[in-house]
Every structure is written in structure tokens, then in C-alpha cells.
Design an enzyme around this catalytic site. Structure first.
Site, PDB file in Angstrom:
ATOM      1  N   ARG A 283       0.041   4.918  17.725  1.00  0.00           N
ATOM      2  CA  ARG A 283      -0.357   5.907  16.701  1.00  0.00           C
ATOM      3  C   ARG A 283      -0.051   7.354  17.054  1.00  0.00           C
ATOM      4  O   ARG A 283       0.450   8.095  16.207  1.00  0.00           O
ATOM      5  CB  ARG A 283      -1.847   5.755  16.355  1.00  0.00           C
ATOM      6  CG  ARG A 283      -2.226   4.384  15.847  1.00  0.00           C
ATOM      7  CD  ARG A 283      -1.363   3.925  14.697  1.00  0.00           C
ATOM      8  NE  ARG A 283      -1.692   2.569  14.294  1.00  0.00           N
ATOM      9  CZ  ARG A 283      -0.945   1.801  13.528  1.00  0.00           C
ATOM     10  NH1 ARG A 283       0.203   2.252  13.060  1.00  0.00           N
ATOM     11  NH2 ARG A 283      -1.314   0.592  13.215  1.00  0.00           N
TER      12      ARG A 283
ATOM     13  N   ASP B  27       0.818  -1.222   0.000  1.00  0.00           N
ATOM     14  CA  ASP B  27       0.000   0.000   0.000  1.00  0.00           C
ATOM     15  C   ASP B  27       0.849   1.268   0.000  1.00  0.00           C
ATOM     16  O   ASP B  27       0.663   2.158  -0.832  1.00  0.00           O
ATOM     17  CB  ASP B  27      -0.915   0.051   1.231  1.00  0.00           C
ATOM     18  CG  ASP B  27      -2.062  -0.950   1.142  1.00  0.00           C
ATOM     19  OD1 ASP B  27      -2.384  -1.390   0.020  1.00  0.00           O
ATOM     20  OD2 ASP B  27      -2.636  -1.291   2.200  1.00  0.00           O
TER      21      ASP B  27
ATOM     22  N   ASP C  58      -7.392   3.475  13.050  1.00  0.00           N
ATOM     23  CA  ASP C  58      -6.092   4.121  12.901  1.00  0.00           C
ATOM     24  C   ASP C  58      -6.144   5.427  12.109  1.00  0.00           C
ATOM     25  O   ASP C  58      -5.437   6.374  12.409  1.00  0.00           O
ATOM     26  CB  ASP C  58      -5.093   3.145  12.268  1.00  0.00           C
ATOM     27  CG  ASP C  58      -4.678   2.061  13.252  1.00  0.00           C
ATOM     28  OD1 ASP C  58      -4.729   2.334  14.464  1.00  0.00           O
ATOM     29  OD2 ASP C  58      -4.326   0.952  12.814  1.00  0.00           O
TER      30      ASP C  58
HETATM   31  N1  ARG Z   1      -8.189  -3.053  16.380  1.00  0.00           N
HETATM   32  C1  ARG Z   1      -6.920  -2.682  16.854  1.00  0.00           C
HETATM   33  C2  ARG Z   1      -6.877  -1.241  17.261  1.00  0.00           C
HETATM   34  O1  ARG Z   1      -7.663  -0.480  16.762  1.00  0.00           O
HETATM   35  C3  ARG Z   1      -5.795  -3.090  15.963  1.00  0.00           C
HETATM   36  C4  ARG Z   1      -5.775  -2.617  14.550  1.00  0.00           C
HETATM   37  C5  ARG Z   1      -4.593  -3.221  13.912  1.00  0.00           C
HETATM   38  N2  ARG Z   1      -4.402  -3.000  12.517  1.00  0.00           N
HETATM   39  C6  ARG Z   1      -4.079  -3.994  11.650  1.00  0.00           C
HETATM   40  N3  ARG Z   1      -3.686  -3.644  10.462  1.00  0.00           N
HETATM   41  N4  ARG Z   1      -4.183  -5.261  11.921  1.00  0.00           N
HETATM   42  O2  ARG Z   1      -6.097  -0.839  18.102  1.00  0.00           O
END
Ligand code: ARG
Length: 408
Positions: free
Chosen positions: A95, A15, A124
Site C-alpha cells: 500500500r 468497483d 487499506d
Molecule cells: N487483512 C490483510 C491486510 O490488512 C489483507 C487485506 C486484503 N484485502 C482484500 N481485498 N482481500 O493486510
């Protein structure tokens, strides 16, 4: 000269590699990439070259592991922050730091835009963009995955081939994985069916309970003011300590989480996590608080923990409320010093001992032996007063009932 200058949060995957070229063309932009190392095991060597070969003019790779643990993870541990009571938020808590560093690079480079590779239905994207907005309101956020023309991985690969963008020839992982030193999030593939047990190949850092040793292993974790400082009597810096606990937990099948969680964007998703160190640290820290926090502080802190966890999960690390709650948390941690002994057995964490110089557990008050100092007689008066409101309710109701009966 290009019209725009964009700093891309770059992982080196398909990506973000495609994104470098795509943004360059679609936004008439000079592209600079930024990759934050949060202690993931994935190879970061060669990433700069890859970014340049994808069309970037400059590539930053920053090791943020220590800052991540000391300034983000440990504060959240001291706060007792577990999203929906189960998830130590390894991904969520990374993040704000990545977004903050992205802003830093953008400022240093005089960029007018930043871009990320998050999808349009996850948490995210919110965490990135809200943080960038809070720290640098003038920077423009771009999220190509929400808008670009590619409908599948294959289309992205075709585009990469056409434009000589280097893409890894490795077999595609059946899962979407986000990893850092504090934990791994595993999604997609068969995991989307909540009735299917995660297959063995979903896990990277923990053995299954069946594979774990038949003998229990003990681990002792020491804290100073709520910060973990030593494992099994050995003082360690944050990075070594978390690595060591990941190893110990991982070989005992500790730290696997399988949950349906409520995303900020309104959907429920099935998430599988591995966070051996995180689960060990939270278990030990919570236990140490049980002996060091006064009852009302402990009870009130539970409410704060929940709110604090929601703030992290919902992308509001840099907010006045999180900072205010931090001040509360910091105050509560002044006496959270001591050690906890955990017994690990086939995925279970069993608390088996705790001690602190500030322990409020008073043996002379707790004992049932002759050494007992508790004033048993004082309980009589206490119960009289304590139970008074409930006696009063009954008396008043009975009186009212009797009067009503007299009227009819
Ligand atoms: N659901 C989790 C969070 O929002 C993890 C997201 C992880 N992203 C991934 N590409 N698997 O903190």
C-alpha cells in the site's frame, strides 16, 4: 473544463470501473487512472483501454514489482516483520508504494484529488489515506465506497450497464482476493465462519499437504547482509528469486496461513493467506540470524520486529519511527550473510542446516569432546555472583520472618 482533476487507484474490477464514471459525474472531474503492477498474476493487458472506455481521459499502468521487492519487501524481511507473529504482510506492505506512486501521478498531472476503492472497514483505506496525507497533505482523498449509493454488486452492475461501462463477464469469484508477487490474501464467502476449513478453491498458488509429494524437497537460500541473493546455488535478481521460491514452496504446500487477525479498525477478521516465498524467506532469514547475531542484539531485535510489523500493518511506513527502526535493522544486518538449508515436506518448513562466514557458533566452545575449550571451572564463580541477588532475598526474608515471630 471540469472543476476537479482526480487520479484514481484503479484495479480494473467492478468497483473501480464504476468509480471512474461516478467520480466524473459527482465531482465534475477529469479522471486519470493509475494501476500499479506488484507482480500479480492477474492480466493487466487491456486495462488502459478499459479505463478509457469507463470514462478516464488517461490511464497509467506502472510496473513496480522490482521496487516493491527491493525497497519494501526485503527491508521488512530483514526487520523480521510478521504481523501478530504469523503474517508476512504481502498486502499491507504494497500500500505505501501504491499510495506513493498515486501521489507521483497526481503531481505529474496537476490533480487536486486522489481516490481509492477500499472499503470503509478495512485497513487499506487507512494505509492509503495516511500515506497520501504524509506525502502530499494538500491532496484531497476520496473513498467512494464509504459514501456512494450502491448497496450491492448488482446495483453497481446495473449502473455500469446503464452507462456502458465495460464489466468483465467472468463468473464472480466467491472470495475477495488481493494478490501480489509476495502473497495473496483471501477473504469473504465461507471463510467468514472461523470453524470452516478453507475450501480447496480458495487457494491459487499452493497445493494442499495431501497433494504434495511424498518425498521431501530441499532448498538452499543464500543471503548477503540479510538480503536474499541466491536459491540452490544460483544467483538471482529479486523478482526471479521470489518467483522461484513461490514455485518451490507452492508445490510442497508451504505458505498457507489461516488466522484470526486484529484489524486496525478494531475488529477481528478471519484471513487466509498464501505466501510461499515469504514464509521460506522468513524461516531462512531468522535461522541465519540465530548464528550471526549476538544474543542481546537478537533478543532486542525481536521487540523491534514486532513494532516494525505494527507500523507496516497500521499504515505508518512513511513515519519517523519506521525510519529510525530501519536504521537499527540495517546495522544488525551487516553480518547476516550466509546460507540456510530448508527441508520442505507437506506444508512443513524444517530447518536442516545453516552456515555463515560470520557464524558466532564456535565448535570449540560448544563441543562435549576432548577438543573443548570452554573453561568449566570459571562457571563456579559466575554462578556465585549471578545467583547472589536471589540468595540475598531469601536470607533477608528469613531474617525478617524470625524477627516478626520474636515480637509476637
Ligand atoms: N487483512 C490483510 C491486510 O490488512 C489483507 C487485506 C486484503 N484485502 C482484500 N481485498 N482481500 O493486510
Amino acid at each position: 473544463m471540469a472543476k476537479n482533476k482526480i487520479v484514481v487507484a484503479y484495479s480494473g474490477g467492478l468497483d473501480t470501473s464504476v468509480m471512474v464514471k461516478w467520480l466524473k459525474d459527482n465531482y465534475d472531474a477529469e479522471i486519470i487512472t493509475f494501476t500499479g503492477n506488484l507482480g500479480q498474476t492477474k492480466e493487466l493487458i487491456g486495462l488502459e483501454e478499459k479505463a478509457i472506455n469507463s470514462g478516464a481521459s488517461k490511464a497509467y499502468v506502472e510496473d513496480l514489482t522490482k521496487i516493491f521487492l527491493e525497497e519494501y519487501v526485503f527491508p521488512s524481511l530483514r526487520a523480521g516483520a510478521m504481523y501478530e507473529g504469523a503474517y508476512p504482510m504481502a498486502c499491507s506492505i504494497g500500500r505505501p508504494l501504491l499510495a506513493k506512486t498515486l501521489v507521483y501521478v497526481a503531481r505529474k498531472e496537476g490533480a487536486n484529488m486522489v481516490a481509492h476503492g477500499c472499503t470503509g472497514k478495512g485497513n487499506d483505506q487507512v494505509r492509503f489515506e495516511v500515506t497520501v496525507g504524509a506525502l502530499a497533505p494538500d491532496l484531497i482523498n476520496i473513498a467512494p465506497l464509504r459514501t456512494w449509493e450502491f448497496k450491492s454488486r448488482e446495483e453497481e452492475i446495473d449502473y455500469a450497464k446503464k452507462h456502458n461501462i465495460p464489466v468483465a463477464a467472468t463468473k464472480e469469484n466467491p472470495y475477495s482476493i488481493d494478490e501480489n508477487i509476495y502473497g495473496t490474501a483471501i477473504e469473504c464467502g465461507v471463510l467468514e465462519d472461523p470453524m470452516i476449513e478453507p475450501p480447496a478453491d480458495a487457494f491459487q498458488h499452493t497445493v494442499s499437504p495431501e497433494e504434495a509429494p511424498d518425498m521431501a524437497e530441499y532448498v538452499v537460500i543464500e543471503f548477503e547482509k540479510g538480503i536474499p541473493v541466491a536459491v540452490n546455488g544460483k544467483e538471482m535478481d529479486a523478482v526471479s528469486l521470489v518467483k522461484e521460491l513461490n514455485k518451490i514452496g507452492g508445490r510442497n504446500a508451504v505458505g498457507r496461513i489461516d488466522m484470526i487477525e486484529n484489524r486496525l479498525v478494531g475488529i477481528k477478521s478471519r484471513e487466509v493467506y498464501e505466501a510461499p516465498a515469504g514464509m521460506l524467506l522468513h524461516s531462512a532469514h531468522t535461522e541465519l540470524e540465530r548464528i550471526t547475531l549476538e544474543k542481546s542484539v537478537a533478543h532486542y531485535k525481536n521487540l523491534v520486529s514486532q513494532e516494525y510489523a505494527n507500523l507496516i500493518y497500521n499504515g505508518l511506513w512513511f513515519s519517523p519511527l519506521r525510519e529510525a527502526l530501519q536504521a537499527f535493522v540495517d546495522k544488525t544486518q551487516e553480518k547476516v550473510t550466509g546460507m540456510v538449508k530448508l527441508k520442505l515436506y507437506k506444508g512443513n518448513i524444517i530447518v536442516s542446516g545453516r552456515t555463515s562466514p560470520y557464524s558466532l557458533y564456535d565448535p570449540e566452545l560448544a563441543t562435549y569432546t576432548a577438543a573443548d575449550q570452554f573453561d568449566h571451572k570459571a562457571s563456579e564463580g559466575f554462578i556465585k555472583i549471578y545467583g547472589l541477588p536471589y540468595k540475598t532475598i531469601n536470607r533477608v526474608e528469613q531474617k525478617a520472618e524470625a524477627e516478626k515471630n520474636q515480637l509476637v
